[in-house]
Design a protein around this motif. Structure first.
Motif, PDB file in Angstrom:
ATOM      1  N   THR A  46       0.848  -1.188   0.000  1.00 12.02           N
ATOM      2  CA  THR A  46       0.000   0.000   0.000  1.00 12.02           C
ATOM      3  C   THR A  46       0.890   1.246   0.000  1.00 12.02           C
ATOM      4  O   THR A  46       1.458   1.615   1.011  1.00 12.02           O
ATOM      5  N   LEU A  47       1.013   1.867  -1.160  1.00  6.26           N
ATOM      6  CA  LEU A  47       1.865   3.042  -1.250  1.00  6.26           C
ATOM      7  C   LEU A  47       1.025   4.293  -1.025  1.00  6.26           C
ATOM      8  O   LEU A  47       0.571   4.944  -1.963  1.00  6.26           O
ATOM      9  N   ALA A  48       0.768   4.581   0.229  1.00  2.75           N
ATOM     10  CA  ALA A  48      -0.050   5.751   0.556  1.00  2.75           C
ATOM     11  C   ALA A  48       0.353   6.262   1.931  1.00  2.75           C
ATOM     12  O   ALA A  48       0.532   5.489   2.862  1.00  2.75           O
ATOM     13  N   PHE A  49       0.499   7.577   2.034  1.00  4.77           N
ATOM     14  CA  PHE A  49       0.871   8.145   3.322  1.00  4.77           C
ATOM     15  C   PHE A  49      -0.242   7.983   4.361  1.00  4.77           C
ATOM     16  O   PHE A  49       0.011   7.965   5.535  1.00  4.77           O
ATOM     17  N   GLU A  50      -1.478   7.854   3.877  1.00  2.00           N
ATOM     18  CA  GLU A  50      -2.573   7.733   4.849  1.00  2.00           C
ATOM     19  C   GLU A  50      -2.506   6.424   5.627  1.00  2.00           C
ATOM     20  O   GLU A  50      -3.206   6.243   6.612  1.00  2.00           O
ATOM     21  N   ALA A  51      -1.652   5.519   5.190  1.00  2.00           N
ATOM     22  CA  ALA A  51      -1.543   4.250   5.889  1.00  2.00           C
ATOM     23  C   ALA A  51      -0.429   4.245   6.930  1.00  2.00           C
ATOM     24  O   ALA A  51      -0.169   3.217   7.537  1.00  2.00           O
ATOM     25  N   GLU A  52       0.216   5.371   7.161  1.00  2.00           N
ATOM     26  CA  GLU A  52       1.271   5.382   8.169  1.00  2.00           C
ATOM     27  C   GLU A  52       0.659   5.203   9.549  1.00  2.00           C
ATOM     28  O   GLU A  52      -0.404   5.765   9.839  1.00  2.00           O
ATOM     29  N   PRO A  53       1.306   4.420  10.413  1.00  2.14           N
ATOM     30  CA  PRO A  53       0.728   4.148  11.733  1.00  2.14           C
ATOM     31  C   PRO A  53       0.370   5.406  12.519  1.00  2.14           C
ATOM     32  O   PRO A  53      -0.651   5.457  13.182  1.00  2.14           O
ATOM     33  N   ALA A  54       1.194   6.429  12.410  1.00  2.75           N
ATOM     34  CA  ALA A  54       0.950   7.632  13.208  1.00  2.75           C
ATOM     35  C   ALA A  54      -0.341   8.332  12.807  1.00  2.75           C
ATOM     36  O   ALA A  54      -0.861   9.181  13.531  1.00  2.75           O
TER      37      ALA A  54
ATOM     38  N   ASP B 302     -13.866  -7.724   5.477  1.00  2.39           N
ATOM     39  CA  ASP B 302     -13.205  -9.005   5.752  1.00  2.39           C
ATOM     40  C   ASP B 302     -12.673  -9.023   7.183  1.00  2.39           C
ATOM     41  O   ASP B 302     -11.573  -8.542   7.456  1.00  2.39           O
ATOM     42  N   MET B 303     -13.466  -9.582   8.094  1.00  4.77           N
ATOM     43  CA  MET B 303     -13.065  -9.566   9.501  1.00  4.77           C
ATOM     44  C   MET B 303     -12.014 -10.618   9.832  1.00  4.77           C
ATOM     45  O   MET B 303     -11.287 -10.486  10.820  1.00  4.77           O
ATOM     46  N   GLU B 304     -11.940 -11.671   9.030  1.00  7.78           N
ATOM     47  CA  GLU B 304     -10.871 -12.661   9.257  1.00  7.78           C
ATOM     48  C   GLU B 304      -9.509 -11.960   9.143  1.00  7.78           C
ATOM     49  O   GLU B 304      -8.604 -12.197   9.936  1.00  7.78           O
ATOM     50  N   ARG B 305      -9.404 -11.107   8.132  1.00  7.84           N
ATOM     51  CA  ARG B 305      -8.138 -10.395   7.923  1.00  7.84           C
ATOM     52  C   ARG B 305      -7.883  -9.411   9.067  1.00  7.84           C
ATOM     53  O   ARG B 305      -6.769  -9.317   9.585  1.00  7.84           O
ATOM     54  N   VAL B 306      -8.941  -8.704   9.447  1.00  9.01           N
ATOM     55  CA  VAL B 306      -8.797  -7.768  10.569  1.00  9.01           C
ATOM     56  C   VAL B 306      -8.358  -8.522  11.823  1.00  9.01           C
ATOM     57  O   VAL B 306      -7.472  -8.090  12.558  1.00  9.01           O
ATOM     58  N   ALA B 307      -8.971  -9.688  12.047  1.00 14.08           N
ATOM     59  CA  ALA B 307      -8.661 -10.456  13.255  1.00 14.08           C
ATOM     60  C   ALA B 307      -7.215 -10.932  13.265  1.00 14.08           C
ATOM     61  O   ALA B 307      -6.588 -11.010  14.330  1.00 14.08           O
ATOM     62  N   THR B 308      -6.680 -11.245  12.101  1.00 12.84           N
ATOM     63  CA  THR B 308      -5.311 -11.758  12.091  1.00 12.84           C
ATOM     64  C   THR B 308      -4.266 -10.651  12.227  1.00 12.84           C
ATOM     65  O   THR B 308      -3.107 -10.927  12.525  1.00 12.84           O
ATOM     66  N   TYR B 309      -4.664  -9.415  12.013  1.00 13.83           N
ATOM     67  CA  TYR B 309      -3.721  -8.319  12.296  1.00 13.83           C
ATOM     68  C   TYR B 309      -3.483  -8.183  13.808  1.00 13.83           C
ATOM     69  O   TYR B 309      -2.436  -7.714  14.241  1.00 13.83           O
ATOM     70  N   PHE B 310      -4.484  -8.578  14.582  1.00 19.42           N
ATOM     71  CA  PHE B 310      -4.418  -8.349  16.039  1.00 19.42           C
ATOM     72  C   PHE B 310      -3.142  -8.908  16.674  1.00 19.42           C
ATOM     73  O   PHE B 310      -2.414  -8.185  17.359  1.00 19.42           O
ATOM     74  N   PRO B 311      -2.841 -10.218  16.482  1.00 21.35           N
ATOM     75  CA  PRO B 311      -1.630 -10.734  17.138  1.00 21.35           C
ATOM     76  C   PRO B 311      -0.338 -10.143  16.588  1.00 21.35           C
ATOM     77  O   PRO B 311       0.694 -10.185  17.273  1.00 21.35           O
ATOM     78  N   MET B 356       0.239  -2.299  11.656  1.00 18.97           N
ATOM     79  CA  MET B 356      -0.047  -0.945  12.137  1.00 18.97           C
ATOM     80  C   MET B 356      -0.445  -0.010  10.991  1.00 18.97           C
ATOM     81  O   MET B 356      -1.290   0.875  11.152  1.00 18.97           O
ATOM     82  N   ARG B 357       0.170  -0.204   9.839  1.00 24.11           N
ATOM     83  CA  ARG B 357      -0.196   0.631   8.681  1.00 24.11           C
ATOM     84  C   ARG B 357      -1.611   0.340   8.211  1.00 24.11           C
ATOM     85  O   ARG B 357      -2.296   1.228   7.706  1.00 24.11           O
ATOM     86  N   ALA B 358      -2.019  -0.905   8.375  1.00 22.41           N
ATOM     87  CA  ALA B 358      -3.352  -1.287   7.904  1.00 22.41           C
ATOM     88  C   ALA B 358      -4.455  -0.765   8.824  1.00 22.41           C
ATOM     89  O   ALA B 358      -5.629  -0.726   8.448  1.00 22.41           O
TER      90      ALA B 358
END
Lengths: 65, 468
Positions: A46-54, B302-311, B356-358
């Protein structure tokens, strides 16, 4: 990406953090992390700044009523 | 001493104290009598300080006589999960490692409850370092479900849930990283709120995973949860992650009711429950329809995907927090907790950052998809009622994490998304075990959850039932 670390790699990875995984601990730790590791892979495309954790807080603000 | 007073809600007790119909000391004695009778079996308390509670109750009553009121919980006895620090008091955090650790400062949430006049009966059992969805604790002994001690309380806020259910105190603070308030509330038949991430200060509370941890109440009624959140929520100079959001008057907002609310029912992921749970949920949906709410089916992402980000988030963050003890005191963890923390060491930094980015985009997607069609999403809190202590005990092995993931399946995704969730008791199995539902709302919209839950409790009596 590899879904599953080998026991040796798991032991080495833990050792980098200063933690010793003896016996079957390395095997179990690698197995436990395998599924989620595969699932999370792909977000890096995902090449987007909106996806940065902060920016989660900013997006959270936009999601208010 | 009559125990009848212990059966009131926190809000009702506060009203009676304010009206001169009850005293704080009588309420404390009623709680102590029930603790004396039930705590041996339930193992809810880590440390009970009866003398302190009696002394502070007498002070509250003396001040009431002089017309000096501290706040909306004046004289009401509470007790909290043993991870909220109080200066000079031991906070075990449910662990062997911190068995004798004395807290150097007091948690902001305790300071706020103190200022509101609440009393503190003592510290409550919890999963070791809040890492466990079942309520097992191999150091302090397992907490037991007030409705049937052969069954689990759920975790990690185990003592909070079973103690509120058994009427040992009037309310409690728990914490919720993956379901640790809502799941035990569901299993024990009480109300539990996980607020929006950032809604409540976490200063001088024990961390497990800073991106996911939330502080919230477990109570007998939705009104009590609204009252407690009104007191503890809001910005805090001691916690920069506490959001700078105004705190609404949640109790006043209860009058809004459920009429006209769109209650969303998901068409996937949250449908995998057993028959008794589905029956309870169906009956609750009918109750909302009778209240004038519009019950609508909604598609969900897609909650399966959301759920797997948790750990991917919790694993590295908890392993980071515990890294030094994993190096130096690994044998002092229970097998289950140690194995879960070690799994967190296996997550590369890039994978953690992927998750975290997701997070933001997934929250935006969920909000756009779901909350454009409904005001509140209604989902199960658990896949079933509480299993037994024996059948849910897992101490290690390669499938440990998979087994642990089953219990909080319907709660974890909302920690990752940072959304508020309210667990409300809604019925019982044929075997007499509680079942609840979970209401999920937009970021910082706890008020709508409270309004809906309170309206539901005005036409049902599940929350008034207490274990015999």
């Amino acid at each position: 990406m590899t879904d599953r670390l080998s026991d040796t790699d798991a032991r080495l990875l833990a050792a980098r953090a200063g933690v010793t995984l003896d016996g079957d601990r390395a095997h179990n730790a690698a197995a436990a992390a395998a599924g989620p590791l595969a699932a999370a892979d792909g977000q890096s495309r995902t090449l987007a700044f909106e996806a940065e954790p902060a920016q989660f807080l900013a997006i959270q603000q936009r999601c208010k009523p | 001493m009559s125990e009848d007073l212990a059966l009131l809600s926190a809000s009702e007790l506060a009203r009676q104290i304010r009206a001169g119909k009850a005293t704080s000391r009588a309420a404390v004695e009623a709680c102590l009598a029930r603790i004396d009778r039930h705590n041996g079996e339930l193992n809810a308390f880590v440390a009970l300080d009866a003398a302190h509670a009696q002394t502070t109750a007498d002070l509250a009553d003396a001040e009431a006589k002089r017309g000096r009121w501290h706040g909306p919980l004046h004289g009401v006895p509470l007790a909290h999960k043993d991870m909220y620090y109080r200066e000079g008091r031991i906070a075990t955090c449910g662990s062997k490692i911190r068995r004798d650790w004395v807290a150097p400062a007091t948690a902001t949430v305790l300071t706020r409850l103190d200022a509101a006049g609440a009393l503190d009966l003592g510290t409550l059992n919890m999963a070791e370092f809040a890492l466990g969805p079942t309520g097992h604790n191999w150091h302090l002994g397992h907490a037991r479900n007030a409705w049937n001690p052969e069954h689990i309380t759920g975790g990690s806020s185990s003592g909070s849930a079973t103690g509120v259910a058994a009427r040992l105190f009037y309310g409690s603070l728990g914490s919720d990283t993956g379901g640790s308030i809502r799941l035990p509330a569901h299993y024990c038949g009480v109300v539990g709120l996980k607020p929006t991430w950032g809604r409540v200060s976490r200063a001088n509370a024990m961390p497990l995973s800073w991106s996911l941890d939330c502080v919230g109440p477990l109570t007998r009624t939705v009104e009590d949860a609204a009252l407690m959140l009104s007191i503890v929520a809001g910005p805090d100079p001691a916690d920069p992650t506490a959001a700078n959001e105004p705190v609404p008057d949640y109790v006043a907002g209860l009058a809004r009711g459920a009429r006209g609310l769109r209650i969303g029912v998901p068409t996937s992921f949250f449908t995998e429950v057993d028959g008794e749970t589905e029956s309870v949920l169906a009956e609750a949906r009918r109750a909302f329809a009778k209240l004038g709410a519009e019950v609508v089916e909604v598609p969900i992402p897609d909650m399966e995907r959301v759920a797997t980000y948790f750990p991917m988030v919790m694993g590295p963050e908890s392993a980071t927090i515990h890294r030094e003890w994993l190096r130096t005191r690994a044998d002092d963890y229970s097998g289950q907790v140690r194995a879960r923390l070690e799994a967190g060491l296996m997550v590369p930094a890039t994978s953690y950052l992927d998750a975290m980015r997701a997070r933001g985009p997934r929250l935006a997607e969920f909000t756009d998809t779901v909350f454009s069609r409904c005001d509140v999403l209604m989902v199960p809190a658990g896949t079933s009622a509480a299993p037994t202590v024996a059948e849910s005990e897992v101490t290690g092995g390669p499938d440990l994490v998979a087994k642990m993931t089953h219990f909080p399946k319907f709660t974890r995704p909302f920690n990752y998304l940072g959304l508020p969730g309210l667990s409300v008791p809604a019925g019982f199995t044929k075997a007499g075990l509680p079942i609840g539902f979970q209401l999920v709302g937009r970021s910082f919209d706890e008020a709508t959850l409270f309004a809906a839950g309170h309206a539901y409790q005005q036409t049902t009596d599940w929350h008034e039932r207490a274990p015999s």
